[in-house]
Structures are given as C-alpha cells and as structure tokens.
Design a protein around this motif. Structure first.
Motif, PDB file in Angstrom:
ATOM      1  N   GLU A   1       0.741  -0.990   0.074  1.00  0.00           N
ATOM      2  CA  GLU A   1      -0.026  -0.053  -0.077  1.00  0.00           C
ATOM      3  C   GLU A   1       0.924   1.119   0.019  1.00  0.00           C
ATOM      4  N   HIS A   2       0.767   2.100  -1.100  1.00  0.00           N
ATOM      5  CA  HIS A   2       1.535   3.353  -1.202  1.00  0.00           C
ATOM      6  C   HIS A   2       0.910   4.237  -0.066  1.00  0.00           C
ATOM      7  N   GLY A   3      -0.549   4.436   0.044  1.00  0.00           N
ATOM      8  CA  GLY A   3      -0.950   5.186   0.914  1.00  0.00           C
ATOM      9  C   GLY A   3      -0.679   5.117   2.332  1.00  0.00           C
ATOM     10  N   GLY A   4      -0.551   3.927   2.901  1.00  0.00           N
ATOM     11  CA  GLY A   4      -0.152   3.453   4.142  1.00  0.00           C
ATOM     12  C   GLY A   4       1.234   3.285   4.376  1.00  0.00           C
ATOM     13  N   ARG A   5       2.132   3.509   3.430  1.00  0.00           N
ATOM     14  CA  ARG A   5       3.539   3.076   3.362  1.00  0.00           C
ATOM     15  C   ARG A   5       3.559   1.663   4.277  1.00  0.00           C
ATOM     16  N   ARG A   6       2.855   0.708   3.656  1.00  0.00           N
ATOM     17  CA  ARG A   6       2.742  -0.446   4.547  1.00  0.00           C
ATOM     18  C   ARG A   6       2.656  -1.626   3.516  1.00  0.00           C
ATOM     19  N   VAL A   7       3.068  -3.075   4.187  1.00  0.00           N
ATOM     20  CA  VAL A   7       2.541  -4.237   3.630  1.00  0.00           C
ATOM     21  C   VAL A   7       1.534  -4.935   4.499  1.00  0.00           C
ATOM     22  N   THR A   8       0.290  -5.248   4.075  1.00  0.00           N
ATOM     23  CA  THR A   8      -0.698  -5.766   4.486  1.00  0.00           C
ATOM     24  C   THR A   8      -1.205  -7.122   4.018  1.00  0.00           C
ATOM     25  N   ARG A   9      -2.120  -7.648   4.929  1.00  0.00           N
ATOM     26  CA  ARG A   9      -2.458  -9.083   4.540  1.00  0.00           C
ATOM     27  C   ARG A   9      -3.990  -9.046   4.884  1.00  0.00           C
ATOM     28  N   THR A  10      -4.874  -9.482   4.043  1.00  0.00           N
ATOM     29  CA  THR A  10      -6.153  -9.585   4.505  1.00  0.00           C
ATOM     30  C   THR A  10      -6.671 -11.033   4.625  1.00  0.00           C
ATOM     31  N   GLU A  11      -7.056 -11.033   5.736  1.00  0.00           N
ATOM     32  CA  GLU A  11      -7.428 -12.257   6.411  1.00  0.00           C
ATOM     33  C   GLU A  11      -8.691 -13.010   5.745  1.00  0.00           C
ATOM     34  N   HIS A  12      -8.983 -14.211   5.813  1.00  0.00           N
ATOM     35  CA  HIS A  12     -10.200 -14.935   5.128  1.00  0.00           C
ATOM     36  C   HIS A  12     -11.390 -14.203   5.772  1.00  0.00           C
ATOM     37  N   ASP A  13     -11.588 -13.464   6.716  1.00  0.00           N
ATOM     38  CA  ASP A  13     -12.802 -12.979   7.153  1.00  0.00           C
ATOM     39  C   ASP A  13     -12.876 -11.418   6.780  1.00  0.00           C
ATOM     40  N   GLY A  14     -11.801 -11.092   5.985  1.00  0.00           N
ATOM     41  CA  GLY A  14     -11.954  -9.651   5.422  1.00  0.00           C
ATOM     42  C   GLY A  14     -11.095  -8.472   6.546  1.00  0.00           C
ATOM     43  N   ARG A  15     -10.625  -9.027   7.620  1.00  0.00           N
ATOM     44  CA  ARG A  15      -9.830  -8.316   8.457  1.00  0.00           C
ATOM     45  C   ARG A  15      -8.501  -7.908   7.824  1.00  0.00           C
ATOM     46  N   ILE A  16      -7.841  -6.840   7.887  1.00  0.00           N
ATOM     47  CA  ILE A  16      -6.640  -6.393   7.438  1.00  0.00           C
ATOM     48  C   ILE A  16      -5.533  -6.294   8.374  1.00  0.00           C
ATOM     49  N   THR A  17      -4.596  -7.328   8.346  1.00  0.00           N
ATOM     50  CA  THR A  17      -3.407  -7.251   9.399  1.00  0.00           C
ATOM     51  C   THR A  17      -2.198  -6.401   8.911  1.00  0.00           C
ATOM     52  N   VAL A  18      -1.492  -5.513   9.381  1.00  0.00           N
ATOM     53  CA  VAL A  18      -0.466  -4.796   8.913  1.00  0.00           C
ATOM     54  C   VAL A  18       0.975  -5.942   9.344  1.00  0.00           C
ATOM     55  N   LEU A  19       1.157  -6.015   8.145  1.00  0.00           N
ATOM     56  CA  LEU A  19       2.600  -6.897   8.316  1.00  0.00           C
ATOM     57  C   LEU A  19       3.847  -6.027   8.573  1.00  0.00           C
ATOM     58  N   ALA A  20       4.009  -4.813   7.560  1.00  0.00           N
ATOM     59  CA  ALA A  20       5.202  -4.198   8.120  1.00  0.00           C
ATOM     60  C   ALA A  20       4.829  -2.754   7.569  1.00  0.00           C
ATOM     61  N   ASP A  21       5.218  -1.929   8.504  1.00  0.00           N
ATOM     62  CA  ASP A  21       5.153  -0.393   8.145  1.00  0.00           C
ATOM     63  C   ASP A  21       6.532   0.308   8.439  1.00  0.00           C
ATOM     64  N   ARG A  22       7.149  -0.224   9.200  1.00  0.00           N
ATOM     65  CA  ARG A  22       8.267   0.456   9.792  1.00  0.00           C
ATOM     66  C   ARG A  22       9.663  -0.252   9.794  1.00  0.00           C
ATOM     67  N   PHE A  23      10.860   0.159   9.715  1.00  0.00           N
ATOM     68  CA  PHE A  23      12.014  -0.463   9.812  1.00  0.00           C
ATOM     69  C   PHE A  23      12.977   0.466  10.758  1.00  0.00           C
ATOM     70  N   GLU A  24      13.052  -0.239  11.867  1.00  0.00           N
ATOM     71  CA  GLU A  24      14.021   0.483  12.651  1.00  0.00           C
ATOM     72  C   GLU A  24      13.565   1.542  13.184  1.00  0.00           C
ATOM     73  N   GLY A  25      12.157   1.672  13.488  1.00  0.00           N
ATOM     74  CA  GLY A  25      11.599   2.890  13.936  1.00  0.00           C
ATOM     75  C   GLY A  25      11.141   3.920  13.002  1.00  0.00           C
ATOM     76  N   LYS A  26      11.521   3.633  11.608  1.00  0.00           N
ATOM     77  CA  LYS A  26      11.205   4.919  10.432  1.00  0.00           C
ATOM     78  C   LYS A  26      10.171   4.074   9.545  1.00  0.00           C
ATOM     79  N   ARG A  27       9.403   5.147   9.095  1.00  0.00           N
ATOM     80  CA  ARG A  27       8.405   4.423   8.142  1.00  0.00           C
ATOM     81  C   ARG A  27       8.992   4.229   6.864  1.00  0.00           C
ATOM     82  N   LEU A  28       8.516   2.906   6.349  1.00  0.00           N
ATOM     83  CA  LEU A  28       8.816   2.622   5.091  1.00  0.00           C
ATOM     84  C   LEU A  28       8.694   3.503   3.934  1.00  0.00           C
ATOM     85  N   ASN A  29       9.118   3.722   2.750  1.00  0.00           N
ATOM     86  CA  ASN A  29       8.966   4.789   1.635  1.00  0.00           C
ATOM     87  C   ASN A  29       7.694   4.191   1.030  1.00  0.00           C
ATOM     88  N   SER A  30       7.459   3.355   0.178  1.00  0.00           N
ATOM     89  CA  SER A  30       6.150   3.188  -0.293  1.00  0.00           C
ATOM     90  C   SER A  30       6.346   1.569  -0.800  1.00  0.00           C
TER      91      SER A  30
END
Length: 305
Positions: free
Chosen positions: A91-120
């Motif tokens: 996701e560019h907007g959230g600057r993160r990698v997400t996983r959509t669970e089978h029930d539709g919930r969204i889990t954030v897998l990664a959005d920061r590295f060493e305390g800093k936000r990912l680029n996109s």
C-alpha cells in the motif's frame, strides 16, 4: 526476428513453444488510470488487480466482467497471495504491507523499519517457507497521484525480507536506485529483482538482477540478468520452465534462464505488470496503463510465482 500476427515477436526459436500464435490478445477491461499488481485467485476463479490513482482494487470474473473488489484500497500497488491463500498487498497510501484475512480483516505486516516509516512498498512475493519479500522504492511518496507526497525517512530504497511468524524484518539488498518487481525462480534458488531507476534519472538503471538465495535467506551475487529497453522493468513473473516474462514500454519481453531474449508480446500501451492465471495457469494477464489484457500462452506459470 519474425512477427506472427500483430502481437507476437520472435527472437529465438524457443519462444514458439511458449506461445500460441493463433491466440488473440484480448482486452478484458479498460478505464483505469494506472493498472498494476494482478493476482489470480484459482480457488475463486477470478483476477484482482490495482488501479492505483483511482485508489481501488478491481476484480475480473470470466463471463461476468469487472466490479470493484475494494474501494479505498490505500493506493495499493503490488499484490500476491500467501501460502494460506490470503491476499498480501503493498500500500502506497499507508506505506505498508498488509494481509487480508479470510474474514476480511486487514493485518499490517510491516510499516516501519528500525523505527522509521517505509518509503512506499511496491511489489511483493511470498516464498514457500512463508516469508514475505518486498521492494520499497519512493514512487508512492513522490507526489499525491499514487499516494501521499512525503519525505523519505529511510536512507535508501531497499529489498526486504519479513518473517510473519516472528515479525523479523530485515534488508536483503540495499544497492538499488528504485527496486521494483521481484520473483523467485521455480526452485527458489534465484531471486530476480528489477531496478527501474531510469524512471527518474536518465542515467539510472533499467535492468533485472539475479541473486542467489541462501538457505539462511540471505542474498549473494546480484548480477545483471537482463537490460530492459525500451522503458523499464516494472512487474514480472516466472513460468514453470524458469523463463522471465517482464513488463516493458513496448509490451511483455520474455527472457530464458540464460538471459537470452526469446521474444515479445507487443502491447499498445505501456505494461506495468503481469501474472499467470486461469484454470491451467496458462493465461497471461497483463496490466498496461488503462487496460487489462489476457493472452493464452504455451506454458504455465511457476507454481505460486
């Protein structure tokens, strides 16, 4: 070089066995602003892909057409599925990698590295051991067109490896200008990663590199596998024989495992990405600027490529 029809261009005899010369290039949908990230859902019999500037995921179902899979997709770009069949998205907007669970919930897998936000995060692939590998250029924060304009917090643009079981996130390659598409060879001993740095630097790279994958998940090597011209390598996939099918400005270019250009699928728009799908995994789904195309080919995609 020889041409068959309007869309197949042969540079090597091996390409004849990989294509179906009589198969038409089909327009499945048009109306995107920038189509990207196609992923096939074999268990559902449909394709999902991103329309990044329109901030949505679309779904194509054979014989039924196209509908919105997810509105407000957080400017999702690359997509894949994990070993449990869950959708994994960059996701560019959230600057993160997400996983959509089978029930539709969204889990954030990664959005920061060493305390800093990912680029996109841009594109993603899941290895057979469940680890998630993704690229993180700055495309989504360069403007407000495909995300939200912002300054990068990281010192560079990296390729990451994430172990969802432990949450461990590490850099596996850091010498890229703009890391982009990525895919494993069928035996997962090689990781191919595109560098599309020429998009914002006339002297920048426009090639695909090949890394050796160690048993510990570390990468070594990084030789240039193929130079892509015209245009840049964006997304790409590997077929069951180990051939690399990559996006380019003039369509889809196919390279043998030895790096030889076998042929091209000519597309009238700039190609961003592609994937194998269909009941036998021998339909090449191609996202190109505003349009989703489909083409039957003579080889199946590598399992979960």
């Amino acid at each position: 070089m020889s041409l068959v029809g309007d869309h197949l261009e042969y540079h090597d005899r091996r390409f004849y066995d990989l294509t179906v010369p009589i198969a038409p290039l089909e327009t499945l949908f048009t109306g995107c602003r920038w189509a990207e990230g196609p992923v096939w859902f074999a268990d559902g019999g449909y394709l999902v892909w991103s329309d990044i500037p329109n901030n949505r995921l679309l779904r194509w179902v054979p014989d039924l057409g196209v509908g919105v899979f997810r509105a407000n997709s957080n400017y999702a770009n690359g997509n894949t599925r994990d070993r449990e069949g869950r959708l994994v998205s960059c996701e560019h907007g959230g600057r993160r990698v997400t996983r959509t669970e089978h029930d539709g919930r969204i889990t954030v897998l990664a959005d920061r590295f060493e305390g800093k936000r990912l680029n996109s995060p841009n594109d993603v692939v899941v290895k057979s051991d469940g680890t998630v590998w993704f690229t993180d250029p700055t495309y989504g924060i360069l403007s407000d067109y495909e995300g939200y304009k912002a300054e990068p917090e990281l010192a560079g643009c990296y390729v990451f490896r994430l172990d969802p079981a432990t949450g461990d996130l590490g850099v596996v390659a850091e010498d890229f200008a703009k890391p982009n598409g990525l895919a494993f060879s069928p035996d997962e001993r090689t990781l191919y990663v595109a560098d599309s740095g020429v998009s914002h630097d006339p002297q920048g790279p426009h090639h695909i590199r090949a890394f050796t994958v160690g048993d510990d998940g570390r990468l070594s090597g990084g030789r240039v596998f193929a130079e892509i011209s015209p245009g840049v390598p964006d997304g790409f996939r590997v077929d069951g024989q180990g051939n690399v099918w990559t996006s380019a400005r003039d369509g889809v270019q196919c390279f043998a495992p030895d790096g030889a250009l076998l042929g091209k699928v000519r597309i009238p728009q700039m190609v961003s990405n592609l994937t194998f799908g269909g009941p036998r995994r021998n339909t090449l789904f191609i996202t190109a600027t505003s349009t989703l195309y489909g083409l039957s080919v003579g080889v199946a995609g590598a399992a979960r490529a």
